[in-house]
Write a protein that holds these residues in place. Sequence first.
Motif, mmCIF file in Angstrom:
data_model
loop_
_atom_site.group_PDB
_atom_site.id
_atom_site.type_symbol
_atom_site.label_atom_id
_atom_site.label_comp_id
_atom_site.label_asym_id
_atom_site.label_seq_id
_atom_site.Cartn_x
_atom_site.Cartn_y
_atom_site.Cartn_z
ATOM 1 N N TYR A 114 0.841 -1.199 0.000
ATOM 2 C CA TYR A 114 0.000 0.000 0.000
ATOM 3 C C TYR A 114 0.881 1.255 0.000
ATOM 4 C CZ TYR A 114 -3.262 3.500 1.732
ATOM 5 O OH TYR A 114 -4.014 4.636 1.887
ATOM 6 N N SER A 115 1.940 1.224 0.805
ATOM 7 C CA SER A 115 2.922 2.304 0.784
ATOM 8 C C SER A 115 4.218 1.741 1.358
ATOM 9 C CB SER A 115 2.452 3.508 1.602
ATOM 10 O OG SER A 115 2.428 3.178 2.972
ATOM 11 N N SER B 71 8.721 2.658 2.411
ATOM 12 C CA SER B 71 9.891 3.520 2.382
ATOM 13 C C SER B 71 11.120 2.633 2.499
ATOM 14 C CB SER B 71 9.847 4.547 3.515
ATOM 15 O OG SER B 71 9.916 3.891 4.750
ATOM 16 N N VAL C 268 4.233 0.382 -5.165
ATOM 17 C CA VAL C 268 2.866 0.294 -4.651
ATOM 18 C C VAL C 268 2.070 -0.647 -5.549
ATOM 19 C CG1 VAL C 268 0.730 1.609 -4.281
ATOM 20 C CG2 VAL C 268 2.940 2.555 -3.560
#
Length: 138
Positions: A68-69, A71, A113
């Motif tokens: 979904y997201s 880093s 994503v």
Amino acid sequence: MTDTWEPRPVPEVNPETEAFWRAASDGEFLLSACDDCGLVFHYPRSLCPDCFSEDVDWQQAAGTGTIYSYSVSESVSGWPEDGLPLVIAYVELDEGPRVMTNVQDVDPDDVEVGLAVEARFVPTEEENVAVPVFVPAE
Ligand SMILES: [Zn+2]
């Protein structure tokens, strides 16, 4: 490849989460499901976060989802250098809940994503406690 991964620090295990960690050590990803309103959620809690019902049960998740997201961290204090860079992601499980986790066995440049992923379970030093991570789905 799971058995080549370093054991993780033991997470905080309490009566609300104990069944979750034990199931993970058996290779199962448990979600919490509210018997009153039907909400399926993670992280495990004994009260439904939506309707505050105490009628909360366990439901086994398929262990698959999509990113979904995310880093990418080049340095994480206390993390072994050969485990870097570390991909930290929110994975949206097929059942709906989002899980904050690591994505492993992947080139960080290939993470995006929507990437399909599946759960793996990394042992800790505590017997019967394993930590779920995700790898690209085959
Ligand atoms: Zn509820």
